[in-house]
Write an enzyme that holds these catalytic residues in place. Structure first.
Site, mmCIF file in Angstrom:
data_model
loop_
_atom_site.group_PDB
_atom_site.id
_atom_site.type_symbol
_atom_site.label_atom_id
_atom_site.label_comp_id
_atom_site.label_asym_id
_atom_site.label_seq_id
_atom_site.Cartn_x
_atom_site.Cartn_y
_atom_site.Cartn_z
ATOM 1 N N ASN A 9 13.250 -39.771 65.863
ATOM 2 C CA ASN A 9 14.615 -39.934 65.477
ATOM 3 C C ASN A 9 15.022 -40.811 66.698
ATOM 4 O OD1 ASN A 9 17.387 -39.619 65.128
ATOM 5 N ND2 ASN A 9 17.460 -37.646 65.653
ATOM 6 N N LYS A 11 17.892 -42.075 67.413
ATOM 7 C CA LYS A 11 19.118 -41.700 67.514
ATOM 8 C C LYS A 11 20.075 -43.193 67.654
ATOM 9 C CE LYS A 11 18.098 -37.433 69.430
ATOM 10 N NZ LYS A 11 18.533 -36.223 70.013
ATOM 11 N N HIS A 95 21.422 -33.326 60.939
ATOM 12 C CA HIS A 95 20.988 -33.286 62.315
ATOM 13 C C HIS A 95 22.138 -32.625 62.894
ATOM 14 C CE1 HIS A 95 19.961 -34.247 66.273
ATOM 15 N NE2 HIS A 95 18.563 -34.570 65.940
ATOM 16 N N GLU A 97 23.487 -32.990 65.847
ATOM 17 C CA GLU A 97 24.386 -33.757 66.631
ATOM 18 C C GLU A 97 25.576 -34.305 65.385
ATOM 19 O OE1 GLU A 97 21.756 -36.604 68.426
ATOM 20 O OE2 GLU A 97 21.051 -34.960 69.617
ATOM 21 N N GLU A 167 14.808 -27.323 63.926
ATOM 22 C CA GLU A 167 15.203 -27.673 65.435
ATOM 23 C C GLU A 167 16.229 -27.037 66.110
ATOM 24 O OE1 GLU A 167 14.495 -32.352 65.715
ATOM 25 O OE2 GLU A 167 16.458 -32.135 64.808
ATOM 26 N N GLY A 173 16.624 -32.261 73.339
ATOM 27 C CA GLY A 173 16.995 -32.996 74.435
ATOM 28 C C GLY A 173 16.986 -32.237 75.766
ATOM 29 N N SER A 212 12.585 -31.293 72.141
ATOM 30 C CA SER A 212 11.637 -31.552 73.386
ATOM 31 C C SER A 212 9.873 -31.514 72.977
ATOM 32 C CB SER A 212 12.133 -30.528 74.367
ATOM 33 O OG SER A 212 13.511 -30.489 74.649
HETATM 34 C C1 PEP Z 1 16.181 -34.554 67.927
HETATM 35 O O1 PEP Z 1 17.173 -35.258 68.209
HETATM 36 O O2 PEP Z 1 15.749 -34.357 66.671
HETATM 37 C C2 PEP Z 1 15.145 -34.157 68.863
HETATM 38 C C3 PEP Z 1 14.127 -33.472 68.475
HETATM 39 O O3 PEP Z 1 15.280 -34.712 69.987
HETATM 40 P P1 PEP Z 1 14.355 -34.358 71.397
HETATM 41 O O4 PEP Z 1 12.797 -34.590 70.880
HETATM 42 O O5 PEP Z 1 14.890 -35.160 72.516
HETATM 43 O O6 PEP Z 1 14.532 -33.080 71.748
#
Ligand code: PEP
Length: 255
Positions: A9, A11, A95, A97, A167, A173, A212
């Site tokens: 992803n 973003k 997601h 966000e 997630e 993040g 992460s």
């Molecule tokens: C994400 O935004 O779906 C995600 C898992 O981000 P990160 O790997 O940076 O935690």
């Protein structure tokens, strides 16, 4: 047998189309040599066509980061599933966000997942609890609500192409990744909900971990019986790190 799905992803990155193309070409080189893994990159919508060209019809799949559920109409700034189907094979829906900043409610997520499947797109339905919900002990309740809402508009889960991404919001993040064991507990709960909704189709659905995920912890997730890949944010922008995650998935093979 489930083939692991590793999705990057990106973003709102990278800033320029030339960089998106370079990143896609670097991932393609690795993906083309890993037949046991479904590799997906999800660039910003505006770069989908460039990235699709860079993928070149090989093993690298292209995904979008969101979409509307309607075909056409007065929805300024939105992209319809029919438009995306020309450019992408996957689409991330729900997601955290988008849930946080764009009022993506459970109801909208359900409509979008159904519309994606209806247009032959494979939805990556993202679910997960916030830190506050986790502290309050309501993770299982949140997951149950989000998964049932996301899949509520689907007739059958089997053969839908669905992917579910667990997630935990507090892990995205932050560098504070869930343990393999905790991620497996939630993935098993998701699998049980899928069985409840479609006993015959539940075992087909890849369940990803996201939050992460890095080359250092990826293998721990892929070793779990109900985890079949990862949704990767930050590390997907670094070709070497993403390649290492892809190789970790290939080594552990299909579940
Ligand atoms: C994400 O935004 O779906 C995600 C898992 O981000 P990160 O790997 O940076 O935690």
């Amino acid at each position: 047998m489930r083939i692991p799905v590793i999705a990057g992803n990106w973003k709102m990155n990278p800033p320029r189309p030339s960089e998106a193309t370079s990143l896609a070409l670097a991932v393609r080189e690795v993906a083309d040599n890993l037949p046991g893994v479904t590799t997906v990159v999800c660039p910003p919508t505006v770069f989908l066509a460039d990235v699709r060209r860079a993928a070149g019809g090989g093993r690298l799949h292209v995904g979008a980061q969101t979409m509307h559920w309607e075909e056409t109409g007065a929805f300024t700034g939105e992209t319809s599933p029919a438009m995306l189907a020309e450019l992408a094979g996957f689409v991330i829906i729900g997601h955290s966000e988008r849930r946080q900043y764009d009022n993506e409610t459970d109801e909208k997520v359900g409509r979008k997942v159904a519309a994606a499947v209806g247009h032959g797109l494979r939805p990556i339905a993202a679910v997960g609890e916030t830190a506050e919900e986790r502290r309050a002990g309501s993770t299982a309740e949140v997951i149950d609500r989000q998964v049932r809402a996301a899949l509520g508009g689907l007739g059958r889960i089997g053969a839908s192409g669905l992917v579910v991404a667990y997630e935990p919001v507090w892990a995205i993040g932050t560098g504070d990744a869930a343990s393999g064991e905790d991620a497996q507990t939630v993935a098993a709960q998701i699998r049980a909900i899928l069985r409840d909704l479609d006993p015959g189709g539940a075992d087909e659905v890849p369940i990803q971990y996201g939050g992460s995920c890095t080359p250092d912890n990826a293998a721990e997730y892929f070793a779990q019986p109900d985890i079949d890949g990862a949704l990767v944010g930050g590390a997907s922008l670094k070709p070497d790190a993403f390649a290492a995650i892809l190789r970790a998935a290939a080594e552990l093979g299909p579940a």
